[in-house]
Design an enzyme around this catalytic site. Structure first.
Site: not given
Length: 276
Positions: A163, A176
């Site tokens: 990501s 995350y």
């Protein structure tokens, strides 16, 4: 261990073998029940790939399988293997089933993951363990099971879905973001080890994509894309043989450029962009 010599890769040649012909290609998508994984499965189904679909929710996977079959995949070429990456030995069990059916695998996409928007003052042991176990530990363990198989084949590819949150610190990505930064590092390390031995490694770094996970965000998500757009960008990147497939470029290139700035400017711009 036999080392496969790669030929024809000059300074500007693709880092991986381009994947353009999907007809009959054996693709295992881990995290195929929703979002990017589901969209990629549907895209590849239309291109003639053979698919193994894994995730924790079997009922949802069966719905994805039915949608893939509606795009022309034979029932025998689209199978469901329930898998929870956070459970020890679950990947090995599912992998054994896939190999028993196909005898090998050409591409494994590690897309399974979770996201809980958290600020620094919202951290909890439960949230940390849940995210780290699935996003990072489970993927690492799965890769550990898969690599010997691909090395015995002398071919195949691994794709890790990271990501842009792994590029640098972002608000609400307190757990995350670090897991995705670790996956970026892992993909680079795997490439160094495996590419000379005939195994390709792809790193997929999406920007914001409208999925059930990002629906929890209550801030502005610049350059938000649909899962269908994300799947198309992934397929295009695989066709080019890119190591890192990042998208949308108008957003990801800005984030990459921000990493060159002094931190005071980086923090200011990120806060302005997110409103946090």
């Amino acid at each position: 261990m036999t080392t496969v010599t790669r030929s024809g890769r000059g300074l500007f040649a693709p880092l991986n073998t381009p994947i353009r012909n999907w007809q009959g290609r054996r693709v295992w998508i881990v995290g195929a029940s929703t979002g990017i994984g589901e969209a990629l499965a549907l895209d590849l189904a239309a291109r003639g790939a053979r698919l193994a679909l894994s995730a924790r929710g079997v009922e949802r996977l069966q719905a994805v399988r039915a949608a893939c079959m509606a795009r022309g995949v034979a029932a025998s070429d689209c199978v469901v293997e329930a898998l929870d990456l956070a459970r020890d030995a679950d990947f090995a069990r599912a992998q054994a089933a896939v190999l028993a059916r196909w005898g090998g695998v050409d591409l494994v996409v590690f897309n399974a993951g979770t996201y809980r928007p958290l600020r620094a003052w919202e951290l909890s042991a439960e949230a940390v363990r849940e995210t780290v176990e699935l996003n990072l530990v489970g993927t690492l363990c799965g890769v550990g099971e898969l690599v010997p198989v691909l090395l015995r084949q002398g071919s195949g590819a691994i794709a890790l879905v990271g990501s842009v949150a792994g590029y640098g610190g972002l608000p609400k990505a307190t757990v995350y973001g670090p897991t995705k930064a670790a996956l970026i590092n892992l993909a680079e390390t795997l490439y160094l080890d495996l590419s000379p031995r005939g195994v390709d490694v792809f790193l997929i770094d999406p920007g914001f994509v409208a999925t059930p996970l990002t629906a929890a965000n209550d801030f502005h998500m610049p350059a938000l894309q649909t899962p269908v757009q994300a799947a198309q960008a992934i397929v295009d990147g695989l066709a080019r043989g890119d190591f890192e497939i990042h998208f949308p470029k108008r957003f990801t290139r800005v984030l990459k450029a921000l990493q060159w700035l002094p931190r005071r400017f980086y923090f200011r711009l990120v806060r302005r962009a997110t409103g946090l």
